[in-house]
Design an enzyme around this catalytic site. Structure first.
Site: not given
Ligand SMILES: NC(=O)c1ccc[n+]([C@@H]2O[C@H](COP(=O)([O-])OP(=O)(O)OC[C@H]3O[C@@H](n4cnc5c(N)ncnc54)[C@H](O)[C@@H]3O)[C@@H](O)[C@H]2O)c1
Length: 315
Positions: A32, A92, A146, A160
């Protein structure tokens, strides 16, 4: 011991996945860059010999020494407030980050599951949303950074799989909630609870007739685990089909928290989806999965968590 890499491991969903894989007896490597995550979500795991944390941006080259059996790519800003603030990083991590992790999966012979989203359906013209619906997305609108990153993520993951034979899984996650969400992440559930806890009115965008369907985090994690262990490479919806209007939801939060405040209304942001409900027929059929936690039960647990966070902040 099997080894799993979880990107976004310090985030809301990633940290729950770390807990689950530790419980299943894996060696867990969380990665992370902490852009929206918080080390407090995983600090209880630091003492374990089978847990490692790498502070790294996955949009840059990713190196992990040793064997890897599974990769779960959950790194990405996920709430509108976050991805509007950091749009380029969002694009990205969904594109370059996913490319890097697919390359790693190929090099290690690991199976990779990528976290996609119901946002690939945009403001859907089909209801409820099934996996074979292609969506209604505005690529240049504010949410495009997004939505299109996630659509590209699905495309490159499938490429892939078909071209390089990498074992891939794609989950389309619908709104999920639970402990370790951030109170200030702008999503409707923490926003409502946060306002109730601060004694403010609850802000409803639009007239409140737009719908959402909320899935409790433990149900989602079970769905992710089952999909990872399945042999199904096409996208699968995971979410709770119990649909509610935002107005009704606000009323539920008012009742749950006992706040004396009321709902107030502000204009709807651009391209805000009007309806959101997963069709989970496929998940039921191929994974034998369906949500078990009712909204009443899940909200109670989440409210207790937020109360604790707020009282610790006041100390
Ligand atoms: N929570 C939801 O309802 C939901 C719904 C649909 C999709 N998602 C997907 O699930 C995943 C997690 O979402 P979440 O709700 O836990 O969000 P969150 O923001 O709590 O967690 C995302 C994590 O990714 C890390 N991160 C972001 N960019 C990064 C990078 N370039 N390199 C390394 N770490 C990076 C952040 O620091 C964070 O800890 C995401 O991909 C999101 O698109 C979540």
């Amino acid at each position: 011991m099997k080894r799993v890499l979880i990107t976004g491991g310090a985030g809301f969903l990633g940290s729950h996945l770390c807990d689950r894989f530790i419980k299943e007896g894996y060696h867990v490597i969380a990665m992370d860059n902490l852009i929206t995550g918080d080390l407090r979500n995983i600090e209880h795991l630091f003492k374990l010999p089978n847990f490692e944390f790498y502070h790294h941006d996955v949009s840059k080259f990713v190196h992990v020494p040793g064997q890897l059996d599974y990769i779960l790519h959950f790194a990405s800003p996920a709430s509108p407030i976050d991805y509007l603030k950091i749009p380029i990083q969002t694009l990205k991590v969904g594109s370059l980050g996913t490319h890097n992790l697919l390359g790693l999966a190929r090099a290690k012979g690991a199976r990779i599951l990528v976290a996609s989203t119901s946002e690939v359906y945009g403001d859907p013209l089909v209801h409820p949303q099934k996996e074979d619906y292609w969506g209604n997305v505005n690529p240049v609108g504010p949410r495009g950074v997004y939505d299109e990153a996630k659509r590209f993520q699905e495309a490159i993951t499938m490429a892939y799989h078909t071209y390089h034979g990498v074992e891939t899984r794609i989950i389309r996650i619908f709104n999920t909630y639970g402990p370790r969400m951030r109170l200030d992440d702008g999503r409707v559930l923490p926003a409502f609870i946060g306002q109730a806890l601060r004694g403010e009115d609850l802000t409803c965008f639009g007239d409140g007739s737009q719908t959402r369907s909320f899935c409790y985090v433990d149900d989602l994690v079970e769905g992710i685990y089952r999909l990872l262990m399945s042999d199904y490479a096409s996208p699968v919806n995971i979410g709770n089909p119990s649909e509610i209007t935002i107005k009704q939801f606000g009323e539920e939060i008012i009742k749950l928290t006992g706040t004396q405040q009321k709902l107030i209304y502000k204009p709807l942001p651009q391209d805000d989806p009007k309806q959101r409900q997963p069709d989970i027929t496929l998940a039921k059929k191929i994974l034998g999965w369906e949500p078990k936690v009712s909204r009443e039960e899940g909200l109670k647990i989440t409210y207790e968590y937020f109360k604790k966070v707020v009282s610790e902040e006041k100390k």
